[in-house]
Design a protein around this motif. Structure first.
Motif, PDB file in Angstrom:
ATOM      1  N   LYS A   7      -8.543 -51.204  24.249  1.00 55.20           N
ATOM      2  CA  LYS A   7      -7.137 -51.287  23.848  1.00 55.20           C
ATOM      3  C   LYS A   7      -6.392 -50.001  24.194  1.00 55.20           C
ATOM      4  O   LYS A   7      -5.241 -50.047  24.630  1.00 55.20           O
ATOM      5  N   ASP A   8      -7.037 -48.859  24.015  1.00 61.77           N
ATOM      6  CA  ASP A   8      -6.415 -47.584  24.380  1.00 61.77           C
ATOM      7  C   ASP A   8      -6.118 -47.547  25.876  1.00 61.77           C
ATOM      8  O   ASP A   8      -5.041 -47.125  26.295  1.00 61.77           O
ATOM      9  N   TYR A   9      -7.080 -47.973  26.680  1.00 59.95           N
ATOM     10  CA  TYR A   9      -6.890 -47.997  28.132  1.00 59.95           C
ATOM     11  C   TYR A   9      -5.739 -48.927  28.504  1.00 59.95           C
ATOM     12  O   TYR A   9      -4.874 -48.563  29.309  1.00 59.95           O
ATOM     13  N   GLU A  10      -5.716 -50.114  27.915  1.00 62.19           N
ATOM     14  CA  GLU A  10      -4.646 -51.067  28.219  1.00 62.19           C
ATOM     15  C   GLU A  10      -3.279 -50.500  27.841  1.00 62.19           C
ATOM     16  O   GLU A  10      -2.291 -50.706  28.551  1.00 62.19           O
ATOM     17  N   SER A  11      -3.230 -49.767  26.745  1.00 66.13           N
ATOM     18  CA  SER A  11      -1.985 -49.141  26.310  1.00 66.13           C
ATOM     19  C   SER A  11      -1.526 -48.084  27.319  1.00 66.13           C
ATOM     20  O   SER A  11      -0.346 -48.037  27.689  1.00 66.13           O
ATOM     21  N   TRP A  12      -2.445 -47.228  27.751  1.00 65.63           N
ATOM     22  CA  TRP A  12      -2.103 -46.222  28.747  1.00 65.63           C
ATOM     23  C   TRP A  12      -1.706 -46.863  30.061  1.00 65.63           C
ATOM     24  O   TRP A  12      -0.760 -46.410  30.723  1.00 65.63           O
ATOM     25  N   LEU A  13      -2.390 -47.912  30.473  1.00 65.13           N
ATOM     26  CA  LEU A  13      -2.071 -48.597  31.723  1.00 65.13           C
ATOM     27  C   LEU A  13      -0.676 -49.207  31.661  1.00 65.13           C
ATOM     28  O   LEU A  13       0.104 -49.109  32.609  1.00 65.13           O
ATOM     29  N   LYS A  14      -0.331 -49.816  30.528  1.00 63.92           N
ATOM     30  CA  LYS A  14       1.008 -50.388  30.349  1.00 63.92           C
ATOM     31  C   LYS A  14       2.056 -49.288  30.435  1.00 63.92           C
ATOM     32  O   LYS A  14       3.061 -49.440  31.120  1.00 63.92           O
ATOM     33  N   TRP A  15       1.818 -48.168  29.744  1.00 57.94           N
ATOM     34  CA  TRP A  15       2.763 -47.052  29.793  1.00 57.94           C
ATOM     35  C   TRP A  15       2.944 -46.572  31.225  1.00 57.94           C
ATOM     36  O   TRP A  15       4.068 -46.338  31.684  1.00 57.94           O
ATOM     37  N   TYR A  16       1.851 -46.435  31.952  1.00 59.07           N
ATOM     38  CA  TYR A  16       1.882 -45.946  33.331  1.00 59.07           C
ATOM     39  C   TYR A  16       2.682 -46.887  34.220  1.00 59.07           C
ATOM     40  O   TYR A  16       3.567 -46.452  34.960  1.00 59.07           O
ATOM     41  N   LYS A  17       2.388 -48.181  34.128  1.00 63.88           N
ATOM     42  CA  LYS A  17       3.106 -49.160  34.945  1.00 63.88           C
ATOM     43  C   LYS A  17       4.583 -49.224  34.565  1.00 63.88           C
ATOM     44  O   LYS A  17       5.442 -49.324  35.442  1.00 63.88           O
ATOM     45  N   ASP A  18       4.887 -49.159  33.277  1.00 62.76           N
ATOM     46  CA  ASP A  18       6.283 -49.166  32.832  1.00 62.76           C
ATOM     47  C   ASP A  18       7.033 -47.959  33.375  1.00 62.76           C
ATOM     48  O   ASP A  18       8.188 -48.071  33.792  1.00 62.76           O
ATOM     49  N   ALA A  19       6.403 -46.800  33.350  1.00 63.18           N
ATOM     50  CA  ALA A  19       7.037 -45.585  33.862  1.00 63.18           C
ATOM     51  C   ALA A  19       7.379 -45.742  35.340  1.00 63.18           C
ATOM     52  O   ALA A  19       8.476 -45.383  35.779  1.00 63.18           O
ATOM     53  N   ILE A  20       6.456 -46.282  36.104  1.00 65.54           N
ATOM     54  CA  ILE A  20       6.684 -46.487  37.535  1.00 65.54           C
ATOM     55  C   ILE A  20       7.762 -47.549  37.761  1.00 65.54           C
ATOM     56  O   ILE A  20       8.658 -47.373  38.592  1.00 65.54           O
ATOM     57  N   ASP A  21       7.704 -48.639  37.019  1.00 69.06           N
ATOM     58  CA  ASP A  21       8.685 -49.712  37.155  1.00 69.06           C
ATOM     59  C   ASP A  21      10.109 -49.238  36.861  1.00 69.06           C
ATOM     60  O   ASP A  21      11.070 -49.763  37.407  1.00 69.06           O
TER      61      ASP A  21
END
Length: 54
Positions: A7-21
């Motif tokens: 869940k922590d990884y998925e949260s960081w991945l979402k944040w990362y993708k959102d930042a790029i988007d």
């Protein structure tokens, strides 16, 4: 523990993708945080598999 790190990884991945988007650049610290979360996830998943079996 493996579920928490997933869940922590998925949260960081979402944040990362959102930042790029949004046109942002996560930077070195953001990329490292994502890499660390992935390493933690992989390590705990491996430990769980060894302890609990396939």
């Amino acid at each position: 523990m493996a579920e928490k790190t997933q869940k922590d990884y998925e949260s960081w991945l979402k944040w990362y993708k959102d930042a790029i988007d949004q046109g942002g650049h996560p930077g070195t610290a953001g990329r490292q945080a994502l890499a660390d979360a992935k390493a933690d996830r992989d390590r705990t998943a491996s430990q769980a598999q060894r302890i609990c079996g396939p």
